[in-house]
Design a protein around this motif. Sequence first.
Motif, PDB file in Angstrom:
ATOM      1  N   GLY A 203      45.478  -7.646  -1.461  1.00 40.10           N
ATOM      2  CA  GLY A 203      45.089  -6.321  -0.982  1.00 40.10           C
ATOM      3  C   GLY A 203      45.095  -6.227   0.534  1.00 40.10           C
ATOM      4  N   THR A 204      44.603  -7.274   1.188  1.00 36.11           N
ATOM      5  CA  THR A 204      44.583  -7.272   2.650  1.00 36.11           C
ATOM      6  C   THR A 204      46.001  -7.300   3.214  1.00 36.11           C
ATOM      7  OG1 THR A 204      42.428  -8.375   2.690  1.00 36.11           O
ATOM      8  CG2 THR A 204      43.734  -8.491   4.695  1.00 36.11           C
ATOM      9  N   ILE A 205      46.865  -8.093   2.620  1.00 42.12           N
ATOM     10  CA  ILE A 205      48.251  -8.156   3.102  1.00 42.12           C
ATOM     11  C   ILE A 205      48.954  -6.817   2.885  1.00 42.12           C
ATOM     12  CG2 ILE A 205      50.513  -9.218   2.697  1.00 42.12           C
ATOM     13  CD1 ILE A 205      48.988 -11.862   2.267  1.00 42.12           C
ATOM     14  N   ALA A 206      48.792  -6.234   1.706  1.00 44.01           N
ATOM     15  CA  ALA A 206      49.418  -4.938   1.431  1.00 44.01           C
ATOM     16  C   ALA A 206      48.866  -3.860   2.367  1.00 44.01           C
ATOM     17  CB  ALA A 206      49.201  -4.544  -0.027  1.00 44.01           C
ATOM     18  N   ALA A 207      47.561  -3.847   2.546  1.00 40.38           N
ATOM     19  CA  ALA A 207      46.954  -2.865   3.448  1.00 40.38           C
ATOM     20  C   ALA A 207      47.404  -3.108   4.887  1.00 40.38           C
ATOM     21  CB  ALA A 207      45.431  -2.920   3.344  1.00 40.38           C
ATOM     22  N   GLY A 208      47.601  -4.370   5.257  1.00 39.05           N
ATOM     23  CA  GLY A 208      48.089  -4.690   6.599  1.00 39.05           C
ATOM     24  C   GLY A 208      49.456  -4.082   6.860  1.00 39.05           C
ATOM     25  N   PHE A 209      50.342  -4.155   5.873  1.00 43.44           N
ATOM     26  CA  PHE A 209      51.654  -3.514   6.018  1.00 43.44           C
ATOM     27  C   PHE A 209      51.503  -2.007   6.187  1.00 43.44           C
ATOM     28  CE2 PHE A 209      53.482  -7.392   4.106  1.00 43.44           C
ATOM     29  CZ  PHE A 209      54.526  -7.596   4.994  1.00 43.44           C
ATOM     30  N   LEU A 210      50.613  -1.417   5.407  1.00 43.06           N
ATOM     31  CA  LEU A 210      50.379   0.025   5.494  1.00 43.06           C
ATOM     32  C   LEU A 210      49.824   0.407   6.871  1.00 43.06           C
ATOM     33  CD1 LEU A 210      50.357   2.765   4.028  1.00 43.06           C
ATOM     34  CD2 LEU A 210      48.050   2.212   3.257  1.00 43.06           C
ATOM     35  N   PHE A 211      48.880  -0.371   7.367  1.00 45.52           N
ATOM     36  CA  PHE A 211      48.303  -0.092   8.679  1.00 45.52           C
ATOM     37  C   PHE A 211      49.334  -0.290   9.789  1.00 45.52           C
ATOM     38  CE2 PHE A 211      44.412   0.306   6.542  1.00 45.52           C
ATOM     39  CZ  PHE A 211      43.432   0.753   7.421  1.00 45.52           C
ATOM     40  N   ALA A 212      50.192  -1.295   9.661  1.00 46.59           N
ATOM     41  CA  ALA A 212      51.251  -1.503  10.655  1.00 46.59           C
ATOM     42  C   ALA A 212      52.230  -0.327  10.640  1.00 46.59           C
ATOM     43  CB  ALA A 212      51.985  -2.817  10.389  1.00 46.59           C
ATOM     44  N   TRP A 213      52.579   0.143   9.455  1.00 48.96           N
ATOM     45  CA  TRP A 213      53.468   1.306   9.346  1.00 48.96           C
ATOM     46  C   TRP A 213      52.814   2.522  10.004  1.00 48.96           C
ATOM     47  CZ3 TRP A 213      52.648   5.984   6.905  1.00 48.96           C
ATOM     48  CH2 TRP A 213      53.757   6.835   6.844  1.00 48.96           C
ATOM     49  N   ALA A 214      51.526   2.726   9.735  1.00 52.08           N
ATOM     50  CA  ALA A 214      50.811   3.859  10.331  1.00 52.08           C
ATOM     51  C   ALA A 214      50.755   3.726  11.850  1.00 52.08           C
ATOM     52  CB  ALA A 214      49.400   3.958   9.749  1.00 52.08           C
TER      53      ALA A 214
ATOM     54  N   PHE B 107      47.329  -2.253  12.807  1.00 49.27           N
ATOM     55  CA  PHE B 107      47.612  -0.925  13.349  1.00 49.27           C
ATOM     56  C   PHE B 107      47.847  -1.005  14.858  1.00 49.27           C
ATOM     57  CE2 PHE B 107      46.400   2.997  15.402  1.00 49.27           C
ATOM     58  CZ  PHE B 107      47.066   3.956  14.656  1.00 49.27           C
ATOM     59  N   LEU B 108      46.925  -1.660  15.558  1.00 48.95           N
ATOM     60  CA  LEU B 108      47.008  -1.716  17.022  1.00 48.95           C
ATOM     61  C   LEU B 108      48.257  -2.430  17.519  1.00 48.95           C
ATOM     62  CD1 LEU B 108      43.331  -2.507  18.079  1.00 48.95           C
ATOM     63  CD2 LEU B 108      44.657  -0.471  18.645  1.00 48.95           C
ATOM     64  N   LEU B 109      48.583  -3.560  16.916  1.00 46.41           N
ATOM     65  CA  LEU B 109      49.752  -4.303  17.389  1.00 46.41           C
ATOM     66  C   LEU B 109      51.030  -3.498  17.168  1.00 46.41           C
ATOM     67  CD1 LEU B 109      50.705  -6.838  18.786  1.00 46.41           C
ATOM     68  CD2 LEU B 109      50.932  -7.915  16.552  1.00 46.41           C
ATOM     69  N   ALA B 110      51.151  -2.860  16.011  1.00 48.37           N
ATOM     70  CA  ALA B 110      52.329  -2.025  15.766  1.00 48.37           C
ATOM     71  C   ALA B 110      52.342  -0.834  16.717  1.00 48.37           C
ATOM     72  CB  ALA B 110      52.356  -1.550  14.315  1.00 48.37           C
ATOM     73  N   PHE B 111      51.183  -0.205  16.904  1.00 46.89           N
ATOM     74  CA  PHE B 111      51.107   0.938  17.816  1.00 46.89           C
ATOM     75  C   PHE B 111      51.521   0.532  19.223  1.00 46.89           C
ATOM     76  CE2 PHE B 111      49.123   3.626  20.945  1.00 46.89           C
ATOM     77  CZ  PHE B 111      49.390   4.899  20.466  1.00 46.89           C
ATOM     78  N   LEU B 112      50.912  -0.527  19.734  1.00 43.93           N
ATOM     79  CA  LEU B 112      51.214  -0.959  21.099  1.00 43.93           C
ATOM     80  C   LEU B 112      52.676  -1.363  21.251  1.00 43.93           C
ATOM     81  CD1 LEU B 112      47.998  -3.059  21.760  1.00 43.93           C
ATOM     82  CD2 LEU B 112      48.585  -0.860  22.814  1.00 43.93           C
ATOM     83  N   THR B 113      53.188  -2.090  20.280  1.00 47.21           N
ATOM     84  CA  THR B 113      54.580  -2.548  20.347  1.00 47.21           C
ATOM     85  C   THR B 113      55.535  -1.365  20.403  1.00 47.21           C
ATOM     86  OG1 THR B 113      54.061  -4.584  19.161  1.00 47.21           O
ATOM     87  CG2 THR B 113      56.362  -3.872  19.151  1.00 47.21           C
ATOM     88  N   TYR B 114      55.394  -0.439  19.477  1.00 49.19           N
ATOM     89  CA  TYR B 114      56.344   0.672  19.418  1.00 49.19           C
ATOM     90  C   TYR B 114      56.091   1.715  20.493  1.00 49.19           C
ATOM     91  CZ  TYR B 114      58.397  -1.401  15.388  1.00 49.19           C
ATOM     92  OH  TYR B 114      59.058  -2.274  14.571  1.00 49.19           O
ATOM     93  N   PHE B 115      54.857   1.866  20.920  1.00 53.64           N
ATOM     94  CA  PHE B 115      54.564   2.800  22.005  1.00 53.64           C
ATOM     95  C   PHE B 115      55.199   2.316  23.300  1.00 53.64           C
ATOM     96  CE2 PHE B 115      51.940   4.450  25.470  1.00 53.64           C
ATOM     97  CZ  PHE B 115      51.979   5.807  25.194  1.00 53.64           C
ATOM     98  N   PHE B 116      54.986   1.041  23.621  1.00 52.34           N
ATOM     99  CA  PHE B 116      55.532   0.511  24.869  1.00 52.34           C
ATOM    100  C   PHE B 116      57.042   0.337  24.817  1.00 52.34           C
ATOM    101  CE2 PHE B 116      51.078  -0.973  25.732  1.00 52.34           C
ATOM    102  CZ  PHE B 116      50.893  -0.168  26.843  1.00 52.34           C
ATOM    103  N   LEU B 117      57.615   0.164  23.634  1.00 53.44           N
ATOM    104  CA  LEU B 117      59.075   0.112  23.520  1.00 53.44           C
ATOM    105  C   LEU B 117      59.702   1.449  23.889  1.00 53.44           C
ATOM    106  CD1 LEU B 117      59.818  -1.908  20.251  1.00 53.44           C
ATOM    107  CD2 LEU B 117      60.388  -2.553  22.591  1.00 53.44           C
ATOM    108  N   ARG B 118      59.015   2.532  23.572  1.00 52.59           N
ATOM    109  CA  ARG B 118      59.553   3.863  23.859  1.00 52.59           C
ATOM    110  C   ARG B 118      59.323   4.278  25.301  1.00 52.59           C
ATOM    111  NH1 ARG B 118      59.291   8.043  19.431  1.00 52.59           N
ATOM    112  NH2 ARG B 118      60.360   9.209  21.040  1.00 52.59           N
ATOM    113  N   LYS B 119      58.383   3.633  25.968  1.00 48.92           N
ATOM    114  CA  LYS B 119      58.110   3.952  27.374  1.00 48.92           C
ATOM    115  C   LYS B 119      58.912   2.995  28.247  1.00 48.92           C
ATOM    116  CE  LYS B 119      54.131   4.591  28.988  1.00 48.92           C
ATOM    117  NZ  LYS B 119      53.809   5.649  29.839  1.00 48.92           N
ATOM    118  N   SER B 120      59.747   3.541  29.078  1.00 50.99           N
ATOM    119  CA  SER B 120      60.622   2.692  29.888  1.00 50.99           C
ATOM    120  C   SER B 120      59.893   2.042  31.061  1.00 50.99           C
ATOM    121  CB  SER B 120      61.805   3.510  30.402  1.00 50.99           C
ATOM    122  OG  SER B 120      61.337   4.589  31.190  1.00 50.99           O
ATOM    123  N   ASN B 121      58.767   2.576  31.457  1.00 52.65           N
ATOM    124  CA  ASN B 121      58.078   2.044  32.632  1.00 52.65           C
ATOM    125  C   ASN B 121      56.842   1.214  32.285  1.00 52.65           C
ATOM    126  OD1 ASN B 121      56.497   4.113  31.722  1.00 52.65           O
ATOM    127  ND2 ASN B 121      56.118   5.015  33.730  1.00 52.65           N
TER     128      ASN B 121
END
Length: 128
Positions: free
Chosen positions: A101-112, A42-56
């Motif tokens: 289960g962990t891999i599938a849940a990991g994809f779900l958490f990354a999507w979230a 969740f955190l890595l996807a959040f940080l990646t996409y959050f900072f991609l949208r922030k130009s600064n």
Amino acid sequence: MDTVKNYLSVAFFAFWGGLARYGLTEAFSFYGTVIANLLGCFLLAFLTYFFLRKSNSRAWLTTGLGTGFVGAFTTFSSFNLDAFKLLLGGQNFGALLYFTGTIAAGFLFAWAGKQAANFAAGKLLERG
């Protein structure tokens, strides 16, 4: 100079990520690994996409948080060792369920995480 700043950032955040994972493992034993890995997805996807949208965004901060904190917080080796221990203990179905289960849940958490980042970044951009 930026390279030094990146290395220092990774080291600083890795320290905290490692402590956080150790705390989860101490508190939740076997499940601490699962919790750390799913939160890390969740955190890595959040940080990646959050900072991609922030130009600064600052490169040293994104590198430190992603590679440092999340890298030290998550653990692929413990995940595999836990699955292997289940196999050695004769819990074949449990190992399969844990692994898939962990891999599938990991994809779900990354999507979230991606969805949450896009929402949060959108709100920040709206506010200016």
